[in-house]
Scaffold this motif. Sequence first.
Motif, PDB file in Angstrom:
ATOM      1  N   SER A 174       0.837  -1.209   0.000  1.00 42.41           N
ATOM      2  CA  SER A 174       0.000   0.000   0.000  1.00 42.41           C
ATOM      3  C   SER A 174       0.873   1.260   0.000  1.00 42.41           C
ATOM      4  CB  SER A 174      -0.971  -0.004   1.179  1.00 42.41           C
ATOM      5  OG  SER A 174      -0.246   0.087   2.384  1.00 42.41           O
ATOM      6  N   LEU A 175       2.012   1.193   0.667  1.00 38.77           N
ATOM      7  CA  LEU A 175       2.955   2.315   0.630  1.00 38.77           C
ATOM      8  C   LEU A 175       3.461   2.524  -0.802  1.00 38.77           C
ATOM      9  CD1 LEU A 175       4.317   4.359   2.491  1.00 38.77           C
ATOM     10  CD2 LEU A 175       6.182   2.741   2.840  1.00 38.77           C
ATOM     11  N   ALA A 176       3.715   1.410  -1.498  1.00 40.29           N
ATOM     12  CA  ALA A 176       4.163   1.484  -2.890  1.00 40.29           C
ATOM     13  C   ALA A 176       3.096   2.123  -3.772  1.00 40.29           C
ATOM     14  CB  ALA A 176       4.510   0.086  -3.402  1.00 40.29           C
ATOM     15  N   GLU A 177       1.842   1.794  -3.493  1.00 37.53           N
ATOM     16  CA  GLU A 177       0.745   2.385  -4.286  1.00 37.53           C
ATOM     17  C   GLU A 177       0.653   3.888  -4.054  1.00 37.53           C
ATOM     18  OE1 GLU A 177      -2.552  -0.015  -3.106  1.00 37.53           O
ATOM     19  OE2 GLU A 177      -2.070  -1.641  -4.527  1.00 37.53           O
ATOM     20  N   ARG A 213       1.797   9.439  -5.932  1.00 33.51           N
ATOM     21  CA  ARG A 213       2.495  10.701  -5.725  1.00 33.51           C
ATOM     22  C   ARG A 213       3.404  11.031  -6.912  1.00 33.51           C
ATOM     23  NH1 ARG A 213       5.433  11.252  -0.067  1.00 33.51           N
ATOM     24  NH2 ARG A 213       4.131   9.407   0.130  1.00 33.51           N
ATOM     25  N   PHE A 214       4.123  10.015  -7.406  1.00 36.35           N
ATOM     26  CA  PHE A 214       5.036  10.261  -8.523  1.00 36.35           C
ATOM     27  C   PHE A 214       4.294  10.460  -9.845  1.00 36.35           C
ATOM     28  CE2 PHE A 214       8.433   9.278  -5.660  1.00 36.35           C
ATOM     29  CZ  PHE A 214       9.486  10.025  -6.171  1.00 36.35           C
ATOM     30  N   GLU A 215       3.150   9.792  -9.987  1.00 39.13           N
ATOM     31  CA  GLU A 215       2.367  10.037 -11.212  1.00 39.13           C
ATOM     32  C   GLU A 215       1.938  11.495 -11.260  1.00 39.13           C
ATOM     33  OE1 GLU A 215      -0.756   7.122 -11.609  1.00 39.13           O
ATOM     34  OE2 GLU A 215       0.598   5.717 -12.639  1.00 39.13           O
ATOM     35  N   ASN A 223       2.898   6.558 -16.964  1.00 35.50           N
ATOM     36  CA  ASN A 223       2.325   6.156 -15.680  1.00 35.50           C
ATOM     37  C   ASN A 223       3.304   5.218 -14.992  1.00 35.50           C
ATOM     38  OD1 ASN A 223       1.877   4.050 -17.387  1.00 35.50           O
ATOM     39  ND2 ASN A 223      -0.238   3.697 -16.803  1.00 35.50           N
ATOM     40  N   VAL A 224       3.133   5.057 -13.709  1.00 32.35           N
ATOM     41  CA  VAL A 224       4.136   4.399 -12.877  1.00 32.35           C
ATOM     42  C   VAL A 224       3.693   2.961 -12.584  1.00 32.35           C
ATOM     43  CG1 VAL A 224       5.305   4.500 -10.628  1.00 32.35           C
ATOM     44  CG2 VAL A 224       4.846   6.617 -11.900  1.00 32.35           C
ATOM     45  N   LEU A 225       4.596   2.011 -12.796  1.00 30.91           N
ATOM     46  CA  LEU A 225       4.288   0.596 -12.566  1.00 30.91           C
ATOM     47  C   LEU A 225       4.645   0.187 -11.141  1.00 30.91           C
ATOM     48  CD1 LEU A 225       5.849  -0.755 -15.892  1.00 30.91           C
ATOM     49  CD2 LEU A 225       3.448  -0.239 -15.453  1.00 30.91           C
ATOM     50  N   LEU A 226       4.162  -0.975 -10.743  1.00 26.63           N
ATOM     51  CA  LEU A 226       4.538  -1.571  -9.460  1.00 26.63           C
ATOM     52  C   LEU A 226       5.230  -2.901  -9.753  1.00 26.63           C
ATOM     53  CD1 LEU A 226       1.249  -1.049  -7.365  1.00 26.63           C
ATOM     54  CD2 LEU A 226       3.349   0.312  -7.264  1.00 26.63           C
ATOM     55  N   VAL A 227       6.381  -3.127  -9.138  1.00 29.41           N
ATOM     56  CA  VAL A 227       7.068  -4.407  -9.346  1.00 29.41           C
ATOM     57  C   VAL A 227       7.554  -4.971  -8.012  1.00 29.41           C
ATOM     58  CG1 VAL A 227       7.872  -3.962 -11.708  1.00 29.41           C
ATOM     59  CG2 VAL A 227       9.291  -3.243  -9.780  1.00 29.41           C
TER      60      VAL A 227
END
Lengths: 327, 327
Positions: free
Chosen positions: A209-212, A217-219, A232-236
């Motif tokens: 959830s912190l990553a999300e 924020r970065f988007e 857009n920013v990915l999650l890995v």
Amino acid sequence: VSASAADELWERLVRGERAALARAITAAESSRDDHRALASELVRRAARSAAVQRAWRIGVTGPPGVGKSTLLDTLSARLIELGHRPAILAIDPSSRSSGGSLLGDQARMSQLLGNDGAFVRPSPTRGHLGGAAASTYETALLCAAAGYAPVLIETVGVGQSEVEVSYLADLTLLLLQPGAGDELQGIKRGVLEYADVVAVAQADGARRSLAEETRDRFEQALSLSRGGNAPNVLLVSSLEKSGIDELWQRMEAELAARVQAGTFTSQRRERDARSFRPRLLLELERVFLANSERQSALQSAEDALTTGELTLPEALEHVLAQWTLRG
Amino acid sequence: VSASAADELWERLVRGERAALARAITAAESSRDDHRALASELVRRAARSAAVQRAWRIGVTGPPGVGKSTLLDTLSARLIELGHRPAILAIDPSSRSSGGSLLGDQARMSQLLGNDGAFVRPSPTRGHLGGAAASTYETALLCAAAGYAPVLIETVGVGQSEVEVSYLADLTLLLLQPGAGDELQGIKRGVLEYADVVAVAQADGARRSLAEETRDRFEQALSLSRGGNAPNVLLVSSLEKSGIDELWQRMEAELAARVQAGTFTSQRRERDARSFRPRLLLELERVFLANSERQSALQSAEDALTTGELTLPEALEHVLAQWTLRG
């Protein structure tokens, strides 16, 4: 260098012989005149080869500790499954003094050790940034000439190295740590402006959830500074091996589109032209420093500046005089 | 250079003769060997002089159009009233091609023209960044040796120049434009990390409330990235001459505190030591390029890279060979 020595090594290299590739890279990282001459000859041939002109070079940047090595390990293992033969290189200006690079290399080894489908080369321990970046460029070309692609280049987020990786790379991946705020300090902010693909790493378990949040924020920050062109920013996650395929698909789609549009080559050429003067400076530095007396003169000059024994003009004159003597 | 020529010019310079200072600076900006030798001798003496060791060097950076020249004009006029003798310099790598610098100089002239209490030197039109930054450092020392202080150094927000001004300056002032968002692109983000004093310019009339918004936004961004050390953001207007005294008091307080704590000199020395390698590279570049044949070889190489006629290794070899021939 005898032409036949270069001929022979080149033939073995383009056949994909790992020992020949390793020897060529060792020559590129060496400061011995005969090694440098051999490496230069091979790199010149490589730059003209179709394999190099086709091979994608992908730079990976991000703050220390974000998990670049681990992600490259995971991504490379997946690329091998997909039939690619990735090369994994690193620009790490601090590798001489810090243990970070060694740790990274060990982590990488865990999945790629003994796998002939990939070629892993730790950062040269040259110790000065210019040399490391210049020989990483040569290593990237040699790997591609030997049939390894894509060439993945990891940079440690220190000083100029992120900018330099953008000279080498067709595409730059920026990895972010979950929980932006504090880490903002670690990222050289110019990187946000040219990163082609941006992903938050370690997006797993309790950190998800912190990553999300960090992604959102970065988007926002990216769309503020880059408008409609903002990626857009990915999650890995390397741990859960999640988002890896999406990440590769994103990079592949971006690069394939450029190839299709015919802009891949022209962009690389423009990048070469734009980076020519700074690259030339790095070469001048390399030639200048390929001399242990000059290197120790440099260190003494820095010490004398810190104590105030020498002023800056005196220190510059002092060290440049060594060039004139030995040029 | 005859020692007596340097001696004579040095004597006139430290007496504060403007013509001697102008001649010394012209020598520093020249690429003629005899001029360079004269300038080097004077700069070496300057670096040892008590006047230079005492004189504050203040860098001013910010996006194009924010009004750096105008603010420096207004601030300098106020400094003269307060009994200072400011020098106003500029690093403008684009000054050869753009008209921006000329306009800036004209604006400055409006208040300072004919005023013996200040020394204004427009950017050298050397055209390549390294040379401009290197000779600005020399000019800063020469001005201080001639009794001008503080030395205010304006940089145009292009490429590396903001970073380079941080090598020269004891303190960096970042000027922001009212209505952040879009301008974020113009500011090299690393600058936010080392700016000692931050102010929103043009905080007047209808733009006042927008300037206040921008101040609040940047105070938030700064405290996010720098925590407790974040400077609060000032508001200034060159038009209404508001905030100018506060701005100077802030800069003066910061620098006076360092002098009092004994860190002013040690910080300058550490900055000199830290910037020594990049400065040495700039010097190498300057020596390398002090040759019209090499300069045109460089241009042809860049053209050939863009068309794909030469590869990067070929272009580097081509240009470096000229060095070996003439080194």
